[in-house]
Each structure stands twice: as C-alpha cells, then as structure tokens.
Motif scaffolding. Structure first.
Motif, mmCIF file in Angstrom:
data_model
loop_
_atom_site.group_PDB
_atom_site.id
_atom_site.type_symbol
_atom_site.label_atom_id
_atom_site.label_comp_id
_atom_site.label_asym_id
_atom_site.label_seq_id
_atom_site.Cartn_x
_atom_site.Cartn_y
_atom_site.Cartn_z
ATOM 1 N N HIS A 57 0.825 -1.217 0.000
ATOM 2 C CA HIS A 57 0.000 0.000 0.000
ATOM 3 C C HIS A 57 0.865 1.276 0.000
ATOM 4 O O HIS A 57 0.546 2.261 -0.677
ATOM 5 C CB HIS A 57 -0.911 -0.029 1.233
ATOM 6 C CG HIS A 57 -1.808 1.145 1.357
ATOM 7 N ND1 HIS A 57 -3.005 1.255 0.679
ATOM 8 C CD2 HIS A 57 -1.693 2.286 2.081
ATOM 9 C CE1 HIS A 57 -3.574 2.407 0.979
ATOM 10 N NE2 HIS A 57 -2.807 3.047 1.833
ATOM 11 N N HIS A 62 1.113 4.508 -2.671
ATOM 12 C CA HIS A 62 1.073 5.967 -2.484
ATOM 13 C C HIS A 62 2.218 6.640 -3.254
ATOM 14 O O HIS A 62 2.038 7.715 -3.831
ATOM 15 C CB HIS A 62 1.172 6.316 -0.996
ATOM 16 C CG HIS A 62 -0.152 6.261 -0.285
ATOM 17 N ND1 HIS A 62 -1.214 7.053 -0.642
ATOM 18 C CD2 HIS A 62 -0.580 5.509 0.768
ATOM 19 C CE1 HIS A 62 -2.246 6.803 0.162
ATOM 20 N NE2 HIS A 62 -1.894 5.862 1.019
ATOM 21 N N SER A 96 0.079 9.682 5.982
ATOM 22 C CA SER A 96 -1.354 9.405 5.881
ATOM 23 C C SER A 96 -1.923 9.120 7.262
ATOM 24 O O SER A 96 -1.280 9.387 8.276
ATOM 25 C CB SER A 96 -1.569 8.211 4.950
ATOM 26 O OG SER A 96 -1.130 7.044 5.594
ATOM 27 N N ASP A 111 -6.562 7.200 -0.249
ATOM 28 C CA ASP A 111 -6.515 5.824 -0.749
ATOM 29 C C ASP A 111 -7.331 5.623 -2.026
ATOM 30 O O ASP A 111 -8.461 6.088 -2.124
ATOM 31 C CB ASP A 111 -7.015 4.868 0.338
ATOM 32 C CG ASP A 111 -6.017 4.766 1.474
ATOM 33 O OD1 ASP A 111 -4.875 5.259 1.311
ATOM 34 O OD2 ASP A 111 -6.369 4.194 2.514
#
Ligand code: KG4
Ligand code: ZN
Length: 380
Positions: free
Chosen positions: A114, A118, A144, A348
């Motif tokens: 993940h 980003h 984040s 996201d």
C-alpha cells in the motif's frame, strides 16, 4: 508487446476502490467507495465495520471500474491487489477476491504494498504529465492516517527498491489530525476540516514544542550502524492540545459544537466557523502549523543530508494545502523538485495500486496461490 491493462483493487482501510490503469501511466478509471459515513458516528475507523463494507462494495466497485474503462474481466491483462499494510480483515476481503478472480480468469496477480502504491500515485501523474525524467536520488515522504514514513526510492532495471530512513515512533501524522479534530468536537476525518479551519486562525497563537528524537529506535536493528534516522513523533502534540483545552476551559464549547454538528448532515466550512470561537480557530491553526513545520523540517534535513534531487510527498495528509505550499517553498530554496499527487490520488485509491503493479508486470513479479494479506507488511 503493447502496454497491459491492469485492474487494481484496494481495500486496506476505509475505502473500497478499483481502477484500470494502462502501462503504469494511463489512468482509465478509478472508482472509490468511501466509508466515511459508516465510521463518522464513531469518530474513527471501526475495523469490523470496514471489513463488512468492503464485502458489500467490492463486486459493484470492480464492475463499475471495468465498465467505466470499457473493459471486461476477459480483456484486462492482469490484476493487482493491496497485500498490506492495513487492517487485517479489510485487506483479506481484497486479497481473497483478487485471488479468486485471477484464478478463475487465469490471469497474473500482482501483490502491491500500500505504501508503494502511495509513492506510485505521484509517479503515475508525473508520467501522465509527460515527465519521464525523474532525477535521482529520490526521497518519498508517505504521510497518511496510518503512516508517516521516509523512503529513499531507487530504480533497479525495471523494478523499484526502497530504504526506510525514518518513520513515526507513535501516532501517524494523519492520526494526529484526526485525534485533534475529534477532541475538539470537529468530527471525522479530521484532516480536511483542520485544513479548512486553519486558514481562519492565527498559527502563531499557541506554541507547540515537537519532539526531537535522538536515541535509536529499538525496532531498527536491521539498519547499518552509523546510518542517520529521521524519525517523527506525534502523540505528544495531541496531549498538548488536550491540555490547552483543559487550561482554557473549552470543554463545554467543545461539547456544544460536537452535538450541533451531529445534527447537520453535511456541515459546510461556514457551519464549522459559526461553531468555533477565536481561541479554537487559533488552536487549530497553531496545531497545523506545528505539524507542517515538523514534517517539512525533518524531511528537508533528510533530503539535504542525502543530496536528494526529487522529493515526493504523498498519502492523505499530502492533500493539506499548508503542507503543500510549505514543501514547495522550502524544497525550491534547497534546489529540490517536489512533486505531489492530485488531491484525488492523495487519499486511498486503486489507481495507485495498478500503477505500482506495472514495474512488477515488467519484471514478472507475480503472486502465487499462497498470497495472504499482511497487516504489517514492510516496504523494501
Ligand atoms: O492515505 P489515506 O486516505 O489513508 C491511509 O492510508 O491512512 O489518508 C487518510 C488520512 C486521514 O488521517 C485524514 O485526516 C488525512 O489523511 N487527510 C488530511 C487531509 N485530507 C486527508 N490531513 C490533513 N489535511 C488534509 N487536507
Ligand atoms: Zn493510504
């Protein structure tokens, strides 16, 4: 061979998303089903509810992403899915679904970190804008609700590799925005509300001393001795905001605001402003200034020490307007180019997952049938 159409699937936290991206740069569709309404009454993400919402949303979201892209299950070339880090149950929904779909379609499946997603949100948009000439060394700040990480990012052939040189010791930056907004009765998620309100307060009104971290992290055993770390810590500032509300006797006005906002379905900035006094607005502006100054100062110290040419700032908090302008100004002063994702790709989304999968497509880095979700997956 022509550039592949990759279907990306993201379900690591509170957004169910699917996207079709071609060749790591052509964003064809990006559908995001946000769960903000589900979690709002609780003031934060409730993991069990997140998993349930992902289960409900994943099939229609994937169908919509394919339809909007003019693609079908059969026409795409590969699938990509977020393997971690994130909420275990939430990740499991995406991973199980993507595995089953890849198996049924007999198409390659690519597992994506993940955080790497980003970083590739920025790279995707740079390539779309025709900037194919990224200058190295590259430093990425991923900031984040769940992460505050600094990575040196490098290309090895068609692939990428990352070295973590800093992370938060406690709360992530977005978590601090969310917790401070919650304790001020401003609702969830806190970042966008604080961002909007900070413009109306005096950022110099309250002084916050942020933590300077000198000692080594006991989790950093893998780091060669002598390597400098650039760590962050944001649990202290949240406590400082709480203390301020106590000493300035703000609890009654916070409770009044909290209750009033519960009665407004979609509060506007004017609604928030009406419910905030000067002291609160100054507190919000000062909090944001302290957060931005700390993120910018530590990141630029790392960038200067590493002779960095390009800085990527990404993740939900990269949507913050003061953070962006401060990074742009300070990076330019230091002769460093700073890139951000558009606001849509800051938070996201699955486009970033499909984009990050493309280098792995080129290197044939495919997942096998044993792929599992990993809540604490590190990025290397
Ligand atoms: O990247 P993201 O969607 O999810 C995670 O991977 O965590 O980031 C969500 C976080 C939340 O903490 C939210 O409050 C924060 O990003 N955020 C912002 C802004 N927009 C979203 N923080 C500061 N300013 C904003 N404008
Ligand atoms: Zn994220």
């Amino acid at each position: 061979m022509s550039a592949p159409y990759i279907l990306g699937i993201e379900s690591s936290c509170d957004e169910t998303s699917a996207a079709v991206v071609r060749g790591g740069e052509e964003l064809i569709s990006n559908v995001v089903a946000s769960q903000i309404a589900t979690h709002k009454p609780y003031g934060g993400v409730v993991p069990e509810l997140a998993s349930r919402e992902h289960l409900r949303n994943i099939v229609p979201v994937v169908r919509q992403a394919l339809a909007e892209a003019g693609q079908t299950y059969e026409s795409i070339d590969a699938l990509a899915v977020t393997r971690g880090p994130g909420l275990a149950g939430a990740l499991l929904v995406g991973v199980s679904y993507a595995k089953a779909l890849a198996f049924a379609l007999q198409k390659p499946l690519i597992a994506v970190n993940h955080i790497e997603g980003h970083i590739h949100a920025v790279l995707l948009e740079q390539r779309r804008a025709g900037n194919n000439n990224l200058q190295f060394p590259v430093l990425a700040l991923v900031v984040s609700g769940g992460h505050t990480h600094l990575y040196l990012a490098d290309r090895i052939g068609d692939g990428w590799k990352y070295q973590n040189i800093g992370h938060t010791r406690d709360d992530a930056a977005g978590e601090a925005f969310d917790k401070v907004a919650k304790l001020l009765g401003l609702g969830y998620p806190g970042g966008p509300i604080v961002d909007a309100l900070a413009k109306h307060g005096n950022p110099a009104a309250v002084k916050f001393g942020l933590v300077q971290i000198k000692h080594r992290d006991r989790n950093d055993r893998g780091l060669p001795t002598g390597d400098q770390r650039y760590d962050f810590s944001y649990s202290g500032i949240k406590t400082a905001v709480l203390r301020f509300t106590e000493t300035h006797k703000l609890s009654d006005s916070i409770e009044t605001r909290r209750r009033a906002l519960l009665d407004i379905a979609k509060p506007t900035v004017d609604d928030y402003l009406r419910l905030c006094d000067r002291t609160t607005l100054d507190l919000v502006a000062s909090f944001q200034r302290a957060m931005v100054d700390d993120l910018v100062t530590k990141t630029l110290t790392a960038a200067r020490d590493g002779d960095v040419a390009t800085l990527l700032v990404t993740g939900g908090v990269a949507a913050n307007s003061e953070l962006r302008s401060s990074f742009e100004r300070e990076a330019a002063k230091n002769g460093i180019v700073a890139h951000f994702p558009s606001r849509v790709l800051s938070t996201d989304n699955a486009a970033m997952i499909a984009a990050a999968a493309y280098p792995k497509w080129l290197t044939r880095d495919f997942a096998d049938e044993h792929l599992s979700a990993e809540a604490n997956l590190p990025l290397r």
